[in-house]
Write a protein that holds these residues in place. Structure first.
Motif, PDB file in Angstrom:
ATOM      1  N   SER A   2      27.471  30.511  28.814  1.00 30.22           N
ATOM      2  CA  SER A   2      26.256  31.076  28.243  1.00 30.22           C
ATOM      3  C   SER A   2      25.196  29.986  28.201  1.00 30.22           C
ATOM      4  O   SER A   2      25.510  28.803  28.039  1.00 30.22           O
ATOM      5  N   TYR A   3      23.959  30.407  28.339  1.00 30.48           N
ATOM      6  CA  TYR A   3      22.850  29.468  28.397  1.00 30.48           C
ATOM      7  C   TYR A   3      21.842  29.822  27.317  1.00 30.48           C
ATOM      8  O   TYR A   3      21.704  30.984  26.935  1.00 30.48           O
ATOM      9  N   ALA A   4      21.123  28.828  26.847  1.00 32.57           N
ATOM     10  CA  ALA A   4      20.120  29.059  25.814  1.00 32.57           C
ATOM     11  C   ALA A   4      18.882  29.714  26.434  1.00 32.57           C
ATOM     12  O   ALA A   4      18.465  29.348  27.539  1.00 32.57           O
ATOM     13  N   PRO A   5      18.293  30.681  25.746  1.00 33.03           N
ATOM     14  CA  PRO A   5      17.082  31.317  26.282  1.00 33.03           C
ATOM     15  C   PRO A   5      15.910  30.348  26.311  1.00 33.03           C
ATOM     16  O   PRO A   5      15.799  29.454  25.460  1.00 33.03           O
ATOM     17  N   ALA A 207      23.902  18.947  35.704  1.00 29.21           N
ATOM     18  CA  ALA A 207      23.091  20.170  35.761  1.00 29.21           C
ATOM     19  C   ALA A 207      23.673  21.248  34.854  1.00 29.21           C
ATOM     20  O   ALA A 207      24.886  21.364  34.691  1.00 29.21           O
ATOM     21  N   THR A 208      22.798  22.047  34.279  1.00 29.59           N
ATOM     22  CA  THR A 208      23.221  23.181  33.457  1.00 29.59           C
ATOM     23  C   THR A 208      23.883  24.239  34.318  1.00 29.59           C
ATOM     24  O   THR A 208      24.878  24.860  33.920  1.00 29.59           O
ATOM     25  N   LEU A 209      23.329  24.456  35.508  1.00 25.92           N
ATOM     26  CA  LEU A 209      23.819  25.457  36.458  1.00 25.92           C
ATOM     27  C   LEU A 209      23.521  24.945  37.861  1.00 25.92           C
ATOM     28  O   LEU A 209      22.436  24.404  38.107  1.00 25.92           O
ATOM     29  N   VAL A 210      24.473  25.114  38.772  1.00 26.20           N
ATOM     30  CA  VAL A 210      24.299  24.675  40.162  1.00 26.20           C
ATOM     31  C   VAL A 210      24.366  25.894  41.074  1.00 26.20           C
ATOM     32  O   VAL A 210      25.290  26.712  40.971  1.00 26.20           O
ATOM     33  N   LEU A 211      23.377  26.026  41.963  1.00 29.41           N
ATOM     34  CA  LEU A 211      23.296  27.147  42.896  1.00 29.41           C
ATOM     35  C   LEU A 211      23.206  26.635  44.323  1.00 29.41           C
ATOM     36  O   LEU A 211      22.774  25.504  44.563  1.00 29.41           O
ATOM     37  N   ASN A 212      23.588  27.470  45.275  1.00 31.07           N
ATOM     38  CA  ASN A 212      23.432  27.134  46.690  1.00 31.07           C
ATOM     39  C   ASN A 212      22.006  27.361  47.165  1.00 31.07           C
ATOM     40  O   ASN A 212      21.562  26.741  48.132  1.00 31.07           O
ATOM     41  N   SER A 213      21.291  28.268  46.509  1.00 26.13           N
ATOM     42  CA  SER A 213      19.941  28.653  46.921  1.00 26.13           C
ATOM     43  C   SER A 213      19.250  29.319  45.741  1.00 26.13           C
ATOM     44  O   SER A 213      19.904  29.895  44.861  1.00 26.13           O
ATOM     45  N   LEU A 214      17.927  29.269  45.713  1.00 26.33           N
ATOM     46  CA  LEU A 214      17.190  29.973  44.666  1.00 26.33           C
ATOM     47  C   LEU A 214      17.364  31.481  44.770  1.00 26.33           C
ATOM     48  O   LEU A 214      17.094  32.197  43.804  1.00 26.33           O
ATOM     49  N   PHE A 217      19.499  32.763  41.963  1.00 21.88           N
ATOM     50  CA  PHE A 217      19.104  32.571  40.568  1.00 21.88           C
ATOM     51  C   PHE A 217      18.914  33.906  39.856  1.00 21.88           C
ATOM     52  O   PHE A 217      18.215  34.797  40.347  1.00 21.88           O
ATOM     53  N   LYS A 218      19.517  34.036  38.682  1.00 29.48           N
ATOM     54  CA  LYS A 218      19.381  35.229  37.849  1.00 29.48           C
ATOM     55  C   LYS A 218      18.602  34.836  36.587  1.00 29.48           C
ATOM     56  O   LYS A 218      19.161  34.244  35.663  1.00 29.48           O
ATOM     57  N   PRO A 219      17.322  35.169  36.537  1.00 32.85           N
ATOM     58  CA  PRO A 219      16.493  34.753  35.399  1.00 32.85           C
ATOM     59  C   PRO A 219      17.034  35.219  34.048  1.00 32.85           C
ATOM     60  O   PRO A 219      16.871  34.524  33.037  1.00 32.85           O
ATOM     61  N   GLU A 220      17.699  36.371  34.028  1.00 36.50           N
ATOM     62  CA  GLU A 220      18.181  36.919  32.763  1.00 36.50           C
ATOM     63  C   GLU A 220      19.226  36.044  32.094  1.00 36.50           C
ATOM     64  O   GLU A 220      19.456  36.143  30.873  1.00 36.50           O
ATOM     65  N   LEU A 221      19.878  35.151  32.850  1.00 38.26           N
ATOM     66  CA  LEU A 221      20.832  34.230  32.251  1.00 38.26           C
ATOM     67  C   LEU A 221      20.166  33.328  31.208  1.00 38.26           C
ATOM     68  O   LEU A 221      20.821  32.835  30.286  1.00 38.26           O
ATOM     69  N   PHE A 222      18.859  33.112  31.372  1.00 38.74           N
ATOM     70  CA  PHE A 222      18.131  32.232  30.461  1.00 38.74           C
ATOM     71  C   PHE A 222      17.105  33.022  29.631  1.00 38.74           C
ATOM     72  O   PHE A 222      16.137  32.447  29.133  1.00 38.74           O
ATOM     73  N   GLY A 223      17.334  34.320  29.494  1.00 36.01           N
ATOM     74  CA  GLY A 223      16.469  35.140  28.676  1.00 36.01           C
ATOM     75  C   GLY A 223      15.136  35.502  29.310  1.00 36.01           C
ATOM     76  O   GLY A 223      14.211  35.954  28.625  1.00 36.01           O
ATOM     77  N   LEU A 224      15.028  35.337  30.614  1.00 32.74           N
ATOM     78  CA  LEU A 224      13.811  35.671  31.357  1.00 32.74           C
ATOM     79  C   LEU A 224      13.955  37.048  32.008  1.00 32.74           C
ATOM     80  O   LEU A 224      15.081  37.526  32.204  1.00 32.74           O
ATOM     81  N   PRO A 225      12.850  37.696  32.367  1.00 29.84           N
ATOM     82  CA  PRO A 225      12.938  39.022  32.968  1.00 29.84           C
ATOM     83  C   PRO A 225      13.754  39.034  34.259  1.00 29.84           C
ATOM     84  O   PRO A 225      13.580  38.156  35.114  1.00 29.84           O
ATOM     85  N   ALA A 226      14.643  40.013  34.375  1.00 34.89           N
ATOM     86  CA  ALA A 226      15.509  40.126  35.552  1.00 34.89           C
ATOM     87  C   ALA A 226      14.735  40.702  36.735  1.00 34.89           C
ATOM     88  O   ALA A 226      13.759  41.445  36.568  1.00 34.89           O
ATOM     89  N   PHE A 227      15.184  40.372  37.933  1.00 33.71           N
ATOM     90  CA  PHE A 227      14.679  41.036  39.132  1.00 33.71           C
ATOM     91  C   PHE A 227      15.159  42.486  39.098  1.00 33.71           C
ATOM     92  O   PHE A 227      16.272  42.781  38.660  1.00 33.71           O
ATOM     93  N   LYS A 228      14.323  43.386  39.568  1.00 38.17           N
ATOM     94  CA  LYS A 228      14.728  44.808  39.611  1.00 38.17           C
ATOM     95  C   LYS A 228      15.259  45.161  40.984  1.00 38.17           C
ATOM     96  O   LYS A 228      14.893  44.588  41.977  1.00 38.17           O
TER      97      LYS A 228
END
Length: 228
Positions: A2-5, A207-214, A217-228
């Motif tokens: 879990s990540y902080a918003p 790093a808090t989270l490591v990804l292969n590519s942007l 990235f799921k913005p909702e993990l950090f309390g940001l609006p999700a892609f639809k």
């Protein structure tokens, strides 16, 4: 996990939004080849995120080049003038920047590049995309950024440009480089890392989270609006 918003997002540029890390490698190798030297990936990893003068000093010292800082930077500027106007946007970057902008999430650019270098990279093809960043910090030009990454200066200066003055823990940093991750952590910010695939995984642990590519990235993990 879990990540902080968070409420604000800071983007690195080179190697995260634009493919300029590849172009830096070409530029430096073009110079070093004249002296029979190689710009190795290990050396590159040590330099990513450094100010321009720091990079020059470290390359000269590491490879024992017969030139001073000013001469090296003059040579690199010639290379950059040829290479940087045709930069390309990396996968997922444009979509994420536009998504956050469209949802009124405060975003800022925090790049170690100088303003002159930024203009070379952006002005020909990417002015519209980068116009979505109302706040930009150029580490190699900004007198308030006393030390380059891995020091926290650039992210603290960048966050202070938001009118509502968010606390560091309210800011999420997006980075590709080890030095950038260390700088974000030193600033007490969470950081999503999109490293070069060649990088030793042991070097991504801060790093808090490591990804292969942007694109992952799921913005909702950090309390940001999700892609639809």
């Amino acid at each position: 996990m879990s990540y902080a918003p968070v409420t604000h997002v800071l983007f690195d540029m080179d190697g995260l939004i634009l493919n300029t890390e590849d172009l830096y490698t070409v530029a430096f190798q073009n110079i070093l080849s004249k002296y029979g030297k190689e710009y190795t990936f290990d050396l590159k990893c040590q330099l990513m995120g450094c100010h321009a003068h720091e990079t020059a000093d470290k390359i000269i010292a590491a490879l024992e080049l017969p030139m001073n800082r000013e001469q090296f930077m003059e040579e690199t500027q010639k290379q950059f003038t040829c290479l940087f106007p045709d930069t390309k946007v990396l996968p997922g970057a444009k979509e994420l920047i536009e998504h956050l902008h469209n949802h009124n999430i405060p975003i800022g650019l925090a790049t170690s590049s100088s303003k002159e270098s930024y203009d070379l990279k952006v002005n020909k093809h990417h002015k519209q995309l980068f116009s979505l960043f109302p706040y930009k910090t150029f580490g190699s030009s900004d007198p308030d950024v006393k030390k380059g990454k891995p020091h926290p200066d650039i992210f603290l200066v960048a966050a202070a440009k938001f009118p509502d003055k968010p606390k560091p823990e309210q800011c999420l940093v997006l980075e590709d480089a080890v030095n950038g991750v260390l700088a974000a952590r030193a600033a007490n910010m969470q950081v999503v890392m999109v490293p070069d695939s060649r990088l030793d995984k042991q070097l991504t642990k801060e790093a808090t989270l490591v990804l292969n590519s942007l694109t992952e990235f799921k913005p909702e993990l950090f309390g940001l609006p999700a892609f639809k």
